[in-house]
Design an enzyme around this catalytic site. Structure first.
Site, short mmCIF file in Angstrom:
data_model
loop_
_atom_site.label_atom_id
_atom_site.label_comp_id
_atom_site.label_asym_id
_atom_site.label_seq_id
_atom_site.Cartn_x
_atom_site.Cartn_y
_atom_site.Cartn_z
N TYR A 198 -7.74 -36.54 29.19
CA TYR A 198 -6.76 -36.87 28.37
C TYR A 198 -6.76 -37.81 27.61
O TYR A 198 -4.79 -37.07 26.63
CB TYR A 198 -5.89 -36.82 29.38
CG TYR A 198 -5.78 -35.46 30.99
CD1 TYR A 198 -4.71 -34.30 29.88
CD2 TYR A 198 -6.56 -35.63 31.27
CE1 TYR A 198 -5.14 -33.45 31.01
CE2 TYR A 198 -6.75 -34.25 32.63
CZ TYR A 198 -6.14 -33.14 32.33
OH TYR A 198 -6.02 -32.15 33.04
N THR A 349 -8.04 -24.64 30.74
CA THR A 349 -8.04 -25.92 30.40
C THR A 349 -8.09 -26.58 31.25
O THR A 349 -8.38 -28.06 31.42
CB THR A 349 -8.11 -26.44 29.02
OG1 THR A 349 -6.21 -25.86 28.30
CG2 THR A 349 -8.88 -26.18 27.68
N GLU A 350 -7.47 -25.93 31.81
CA GLU A 350 -6.64 -26.63 33.69
C GLU A 350 -6.91 -25.01 34.44
O GLU A 350 -5.84 -23.84 34.55
CB GLU A 350 -5.89 -27.41 34.55
CG GLU A 350 -6.00 -28.63 32.78
CD GLU A 350 -4.29 -28.96 34.15
OE1 GLU A 350 -3.75 -28.97 34.08
OE2 GLU A 350 -4.32 -29.91 33.04
N SER A 351 -7.58 -25.17 35.84
CA SER A 351 -7.45 -24.48 36.46
C SER A 351 -7.63 -24.60 38.21
O SER A 351 -8.91 -25.13 38.18
CB SER A 351 -7.40 -23.31 36.24
OG SER A 351 -7.27 -22.22 37.14
#
Length: 417
Positions: A198, A349-351
């Site tokens: 990040y 991109t996130e899960s």
């Protein structure tokens, strides 16, 4: 039959940025958009999925069970995950206009307008996703100059799965992990094609980047603080040192619109600045901004500024979705983003799913449910998915919208380091 997608498809020193405050703002996620399914009266017409905002205004429409005259039926009944259509070659990753589709996107049948509609009857939790094209996924190619040859042994590839995972290099007290700690964490990360970071704080380009390269994983680099975009990109360029073969994507900002931390125009400006600096340094891969899936739908300018649509989507924050249905739910989110962005390549991109915390209706945390959700996600995606996250983030704090689960999304539990 598993669902598929109809898509063509960090910062100066640590003290200078609030890197350890990457929090989920899921209470706002649910306020941005309401998703509903509309049933079709005429039996011969395709079903329609209409996405509306909280005021009932249509945002986008997708078609279910539409005839596909140009695609032969899939003969096999195999339950193997369907590959998402591959990204276009990054030879010229210019931002794509939302009204157009990438040139490499598979042909999509556009059904005739539906003549009559019954009533809105279901939420997005029960969305039915259109079948994926039968074309095989192809790994993206790079137009960047070939990196200098090295006499060192090539890293062993961690995976060809196309599924990545996020990683944050912080101890429980918020301090930075050492290289040896990061290496020990990465020893467990098998079966992933990339790692998402990040920011650039905590020297993570060197610690996490080198650990990823040693595992044969691509780097999904990130700029956390967009007000420091020049400095962060300079650090990414310095780490690459002219060799971009290990980079998959560079992202600028994470959920800044959903959280209200920045305006769309400021995010777009930061993405454009980053891209210009990276292109000048020889990087020809994708540059994107990441936000929640519903924020992307509500703000298509984020898509237009990006080289593909990059969206975070967590089924846990929809109270009617159980862990075992996480995959189909997130597929529906990705499909909606792709359509709202004009058919752009789309990556989640996130899960993920928490292993501990309080229940959110039918969405219940727990180790067994986390395993079921991860299995569902992997079964629904063969690529274009980044799981959240490698280890529990014990340095985080909960808020009213995180159900006491913010620390406990680690696929591999709590790090021993």
């Amino acid at each position: 039959m598993k669902a598929g997608l109809f898509i063509a498809g960090l910062v100066s020193v640590a003290a200078a940025q609030p890197h350890r405050r990457h929090q989920h703002q899921h209470d706002k996620r649910q306020a941005v958009v309401v998703d509903v399914v509309t049933e079709v009266v005429t039996a011969s017409a395709p079903d329609v999925v209409v996405y509306v905002d909280e005021s009932g205004n249509p945002i986008s429409t997708s078609y279910v069970n539409a005839p596909q005259a140009t695609v032969a039926p899939i003969a096999s009944s195999s339950s193997a995950p369907i590959a998402v259509a591959a990204f276009a070659s990054p030879a010229a990753w210019a931002p794509q206009v939302a009204a157009s589709k990438p040139s490499s996107a598979p042909a999509v049948f556009v059904p005739a307008p539906v003549q009559s509609v019954a009533s809105v009857v279901q939420s997005v939790a029960s969305v039915v996703v259109a079948p994926a094209p039968t074309t095989a996924s192809v790994a993206p190619t790079s137009a960047a100059a070939a990196p200098p040859q090295s006499s060192a042994a090539a890293p062993v590839s961690s995976s060809n799965s196309g599924i990545g995972i996020t990683y944050s290099p912080y101890n429980a007290d918020g301090t930075c992990k050492s290289q040896s700690q990061v290496n020990a964490d990465f020893a467990n990360l098998n079966g992933y094609s990339m790692v998402r970071m990040y920011g650039v704080d905590c020297n993570q380009l060197n610690t996490v980047g080198s650990a990823a390269i040693a595992k044969g994983m691509k780097i999904f680099a990130g700029v956390y603080d967009i007000t420091q975009v020049n400095s962060a990109i300079a650090q990414i360029i310095a780490f690459a040192n002219g060799n971009w073969q290990h980079f998959d994507t560079v992202s600028v900002g994470n959920e800044l619109i959903n959280s209200g931390q920045a305006s769309v125009s400021s995010v777009v400006a930061a993405v454009n600045t980053a891209r210009s600096l990276l292109r000048a340094a020889g990087y020809n891969g994708p540059v994107v901004t990441v936000d929640t899936w519903n924020a992307m739908i509500a703000n298509p300018a984020l898509c237009q500024a990006s080289d593909y649509a990059a969206a975070n989507a967590h089924a846990f924050f929809t109270s009617s979705v159980t862990a075992s249905n996480a995959g189909p739910y997130v597929v529906g989110c990705a499909q909606a983003v792709s359509q709202a962005c004009g058919g752009m390549n789309t990556r989640i991109t996130e899960s993920g799913w928490p292993s501990s915390g309080n229940a959110n209706g039918a969405a219940v945390p727990g180790q067994a449910n986390q395993a079921a959700a991860i299995s569902s996600l992997k079964s629904s995606f063969s690529s274009n998915l980044i799981l959240f996250t490698a280890y529990n983030d014990l340095w985080k704090q909960d808020n009213a919208g995180t159900f006491g689960a913010e620390k406990f999304w680690g696929v591999y539990g709590t790090s021993s380091q």
